[in-house]
Every structure is written in C-alpha cells, then in structure tokens.
Design an enzyme around this catalytic site. Structure first.
Site, PDB file in Angstrom:
ATOM      1  N   TYR A   1      39.428  39.585  42.700  1.00 43.84           N
ATOM      2  CA  TYR A   1      38.308  38.855  42.564  1.00 43.84           C
ATOM      3  C   TYR A   1      38.197  38.130  41.072  1.00 43.84           C
ATOM      4  O   TYR A   1      37.593  37.194  40.842  1.00 43.84           O
ATOM      5  CB  TYR A   1      36.889  39.789  42.792  1.00 43.84           C
ATOM      6  N   GLY A   2      38.588  39.087  40.327  1.00 49.53           N
ATOM      7  CA  GLY A   2      38.616  38.648  38.811  1.00 49.53           C
ATOM      8  C   GLY A   2      39.196  37.244  38.226  1.00 49.53           C
ATOM      9  O   GLY A   2      38.601  36.893  37.363  1.00 49.53           O
TER      10      GLY A   2
ATOM     11  N   ASP B   1      33.863  46.930  47.051  1.00 50.01           N
ATOM     12  CA  ASP B   1      34.672  46.414  46.017  1.00 50.01           C
ATOM     13  C   ASP B   1      35.691  45.551  46.543  1.00 50.01           C
ATOM     14  O   ASP B   1      36.081  45.484  47.829  1.00 50.01           O
ATOM     15  CB  ASP B   1      35.335  47.423  45.172  1.00 50.01           C
ATOM     16  N   SER B   2      36.380  45.019  45.893  1.00 53.75           N
ATOM     17  CA  SER B   2      37.524  44.081  46.129  1.00 53.75           C
ATOM     18  C   SER B   2      38.786  44.885  46.506  1.00 53.75           C
ATOM     19  O   SER B   2      39.550  44.414  47.350  1.00 53.75           O
ATOM     20  CB  SER B   2      38.211  43.365  44.889  1.00 53.75           C
TER      21      SER B   2
ATOM     22  N   CYS C   1      31.593  46.852  42.148  1.00 56.36           N
ATOM     23  CA  CYS C   1      32.426  45.660  41.576  1.00 56.36           C
ATOM     24  C   CYS C   1      31.630  45.067  40.463  1.00 56.36           C
ATOM     25  O   CYS C   1      30.600  44.304  40.820  1.00 56.36           O
ATOM     26  CB  CYS C   1      32.835  44.810  42.690  1.00 56.36           C
ATOM     27  N   ASN C   2      32.181  44.959  39.500  1.00 54.11           N
ATOM     28  CA  ASN C   2      31.628  44.210  38.134  1.00 54.11           C
ATOM     29  C   ASN C   2      31.821  42.753  38.101  1.00 54.11           C
ATOM     30  O   ASN C   2      30.771  42.080  37.805  1.00 54.11           O
ATOM     31  CB  ASN C   2      32.324  44.601  36.942  1.00 54.11           C
ATOM     32  N   THR C   3      32.757  42.233  39.098  1.00 50.49           N
ATOM     33  CA  THR C   3      32.791  40.840  39.061  1.00 50.49           C
ATOM     34  C   THR C   3      31.893  40.346  39.954  1.00 50.49           C
ATOM     35  O   THR C   3      31.404  39.294  39.727  1.00 50.49           O
ATOM     36  CB  THR C   3      34.659  40.699  39.516  1.00 50.49           C
TER      37      THR C   3
ATOM     38  N   GLU D   1      46.333  48.432  41.666  1.00 54.06           N
ATOM     39  CA  GLU D   1      46.459  48.288  43.097  1.00 54.06           C
ATOM     40  C   GLU D   1      47.835  48.364  43.462  1.00 54.06           C
ATOM     41  O   GLU D   1      48.008  49.019  44.735  1.00 54.06           O
ATOM     42  CB  GLU D   1      45.897  46.817  43.543  1.00 54.06           C
TER      43      GLU D   1
ATOM     44  N   CYS E   1      35.272  47.344  34.708  1.00 56.84           N
ATOM     45  CA  CYS E   1      35.818  47.020  35.984  1.00 56.84           C
ATOM     46  C   CYS E   1      35.996  48.233  36.808  1.00 56.84           C
ATOM     47  O   CYS E   1      36.561  49.246  35.949  1.00 56.84           O
ATOM     48  CB  CYS E   1      37.124  46.291  35.931  1.00 56.84           C
ATOM     49  N   THR E   2      35.483  48.327  37.698  1.00 57.81           N
ATOM     50  CA  THR E   2      35.580  49.975  38.486  1.00 57.81           C
ATOM     51  C   THR E   2      37.022  50.347  38.894  1.00 57.81           C
ATOM     52  O   THR E   2      37.074  51.482  39.134  1.00 57.81           O
ATOM     53  CB  THR E   2      34.755  49.974  39.905  1.00 57.81           C
ATOM     54  N   HIS E   3      37.976  49.511  38.706  1.00 60.28           N
ATOM     55  CA  HIS E   3      39.386  50.107  38.782  1.00 60.28           C
ATOM     56  C   HIS E   3      39.735  50.990  37.729  1.00 60.28           C
ATOM     57  O   HIS E   3      40.421  51.843  37.703  1.00 60.28           O
ATOM     58  CB  HIS E   3      40.258  48.764  38.870  1.00 60.28           C
TER      59      HIS E   3
HETATM   60  N1  DGL Z   1      36.998  46.322  40.765  1.00 62.22           N
HETATM   61  C1  DGL Z   1      36.415  45.013  40.361  1.00 62.22           C
HETATM   62  C2  DGL Z   1      35.651  44.922  39.013  1.00 62.22           C
HETATM   63  O1  DGL Z   1      34.917  46.082  38.964  1.00 62.22           O
HETATM   64  C3  DGL Z   1      37.413  43.822  40.695  1.00 62.22           C
HETATM   65  C4  DGL Z   1      38.501  43.971  40.282  1.00 62.22           C
HETATM   66  C5  DGL Z   1      39.227  42.530  40.946  1.00 62.22           C
HETATM   67  O2  DGL Z   1      39.347  42.482  42.134  1.00 62.22           O
HETATM   68  O3  DGL Z   1      39.674  41.628  40.302  1.00 62.22           O
HETATM   69  O4  DGL Z   1      35.325  43.973  38.801  1.00 62.22           O
END
Ligand code: DGL
Length: 264
Positions: A43-44, A11-12, A74-76, A153, A185-187
C-alpha cells in the site's frame, strides 16, 4: 454488537499479524477475523485514493462479518484513510495504529524521536502532526524506508539482504542523536531485533503493537464488549495466497487456523 463477536483486523499483508498476535496474547478469549490484502500489497507506494478504496472495501467486508470492533493494523491505511474507514464502519468502534502511539510518545520522556514508515505514511506526516499537537517540544525525524516491506513479505528477514537495507536506512544522518524510534509500519516489528542491533541497543524501540492493543482493551471495556468465550476462533482471509503469510500466520496462531482466499 455482541461480546463474543470477532474483532476484525486488517493490513495489506503480514504486518498486521504483529498486532493480531498481541491481541491473542493479551486477549486470549477474543476471536479474530484477519484480512490481508496481499493482492494489492504494498500500500505504501499507492495514492491516497487507491489506499482508501481498498481500505473501505475491507472495512465493509469486516462489518458484514459482524465484527464488534475493527483494528486498522496498517499505518498506511490509518494515515491516508482513517476518516473514510470510520465512516464505512458506522457504529463499529475503529482502533487505529497511529493515535495511541502518538499519545504515548508525546507524554513520555522523549526529546528526539525517529520514525520509519512507508512513503505514503511519511508523506502524510500523520505521526509528526499528532505528536506535535500534543507536545510541541518533541523533535520528530521522519524517514521513508520503502524497501523493508517487500524484504519482509518475500521472507528475507535475518539475512544479508535485510541487514544491508536496515544498516543503510538507519545510518541516516538525522538519526544520529535520536533517543527512540517508532516503527511506523506494522511489518517492522518483524525485524525489530535487527533494528535494535543496527542502533547498537542505544535507541529505544517504541512497542507499538502493545500500545495499540492496550487502547483496544480500553475501548472494549468501555463498551462492555470484552469476550468471555473459552473457544476463540481465528479466521484469515487473503486476497492472494503467499507462502510467507501462511507460514507466519501458522507460527503465530497454530496449524489449524482457517484460511480462505477472498478477493474484494
Ligand atoms: N503494514 C503496512 C503499514 O503499516 C503497509 C505496508 C505496505 O503495504 O506498504 O503501513
């Protein structure tokens, strides 16, 4: 591919830990190598080219580490770069975080589903397309919530800062009559309680980490790759050290985890 080789997860930043933690819970014999690209987070708000460049580099690194499967936590990265990631992974099975969730949502009793995610994921419409392909009767309402990743974060969970951002985003008019919500988003599972409170418990939060890990279990079973070691190892690579990552990884995996800084 060997049974007791590690599972690669990336992931990011800290988001993928929500998936890694679920792997540890449901597959306690599995070793994990986690790559958190904290140097390039978020990453988003990056372009498809940039997200793909980072994701492919990490995939190649995990392949070099002899991972037997790669979980794109990571979804992105999934929504923008899954084809390139799969090509870079070659014969290694790749599990993404969108298709298993879309499959589950499409065949459950949902009528109107909300989706919150990064800008890049929402703009790709990956969830909407995948769900609609399987069940065109479900309404999917998408909303980009770009402030949530930096809030998480930077360690602002369960504070007035997170509450205010969550309340503002979730008061989106089109979310008024949704029956469930995908945390795309996994966050976001890290603020799931706060999201549930904002919806006053009236909206069901889809348990994406559980769905993704069930898919992983199935894939490993099919390929006869489930580990049987009694001493799994957890290795974490970070492209930049952040206190938040270290404390969260330790709280999920214990104090003795191995952490290394690695720029790709
Ligand atoms: N956790 C990531 C996701 O699932 C990316 C978050 C990011 O870096 O913007 O999209």
């Amino acid at each position: 591919m060997k049974k007791n080789s590690p599972i690669g997860v990336f992931d990011s930043g800290v988001g993928g830990l929500t998936v890694a933690k679920e792997i540890k819970r449901l597959l306690p014999n599995e070793s994990i190598i986690y790559f958190g690209d904290t140097e390039h987070l978020p990453y988003g708000d990056k372009s498809k080219e940039t997200i793909t460049k980072y994701s492919v580099k990490i995939t190649r690194f995990l392949a070099k580490c002899k991972c037997k499967a790669i979980v794109v936590a990571c979804n992105t990265a999934t929504s923008n770069s899954i084809d390139e990631i799969k090509t870079a992974a070659g014969k290694i099975p790749v599990i993404d975080v969108i298709s298993p969730v879309a499959k589950k949502v499409a065949f459950e009793l949902h009528q109107k589903v909300g989706l919150i995610a990064t800008k890049a994921t929402v703009e790709s419409h990956a969830y909407k397309k995948s769900i609609k392909k399987l069940n065109k009767h479900i309404k999917v309402v998408e909303l980009a919530t770009p402030l949530l990743v930096p809030i998480i974060e930077e360690g602002f969970r369960n504070t007035p800062v997170s509450k205010s951002a969550i309340d503002t985003y979730l008061s989106y008019k089109k979310f008024e009559d949704i029956d469930s919500i995908i945390l795309g988003c996994t966050h976001y599972p890290l603020i799931q309680k706060e999201i549930e409170i904002a919806f006053k418990g009236k909206v069901k939060v889809v348990n994406s980490p559980l769905i993704v890990v069930n898919e992983l279990i199935q894939r490993l079973e099919n390929e006869n790759l489930l580990a049987d070691t009694a001493e799994p190892e957890y290795r974490f690579y970070l492209s930049d050290y952040t206190d938040n990552f270290i404390s969260l990884a330790r709280s999920f995996f214990g104090k003795s985890i191995s952490l290394e800084k690695k720029s790709l």
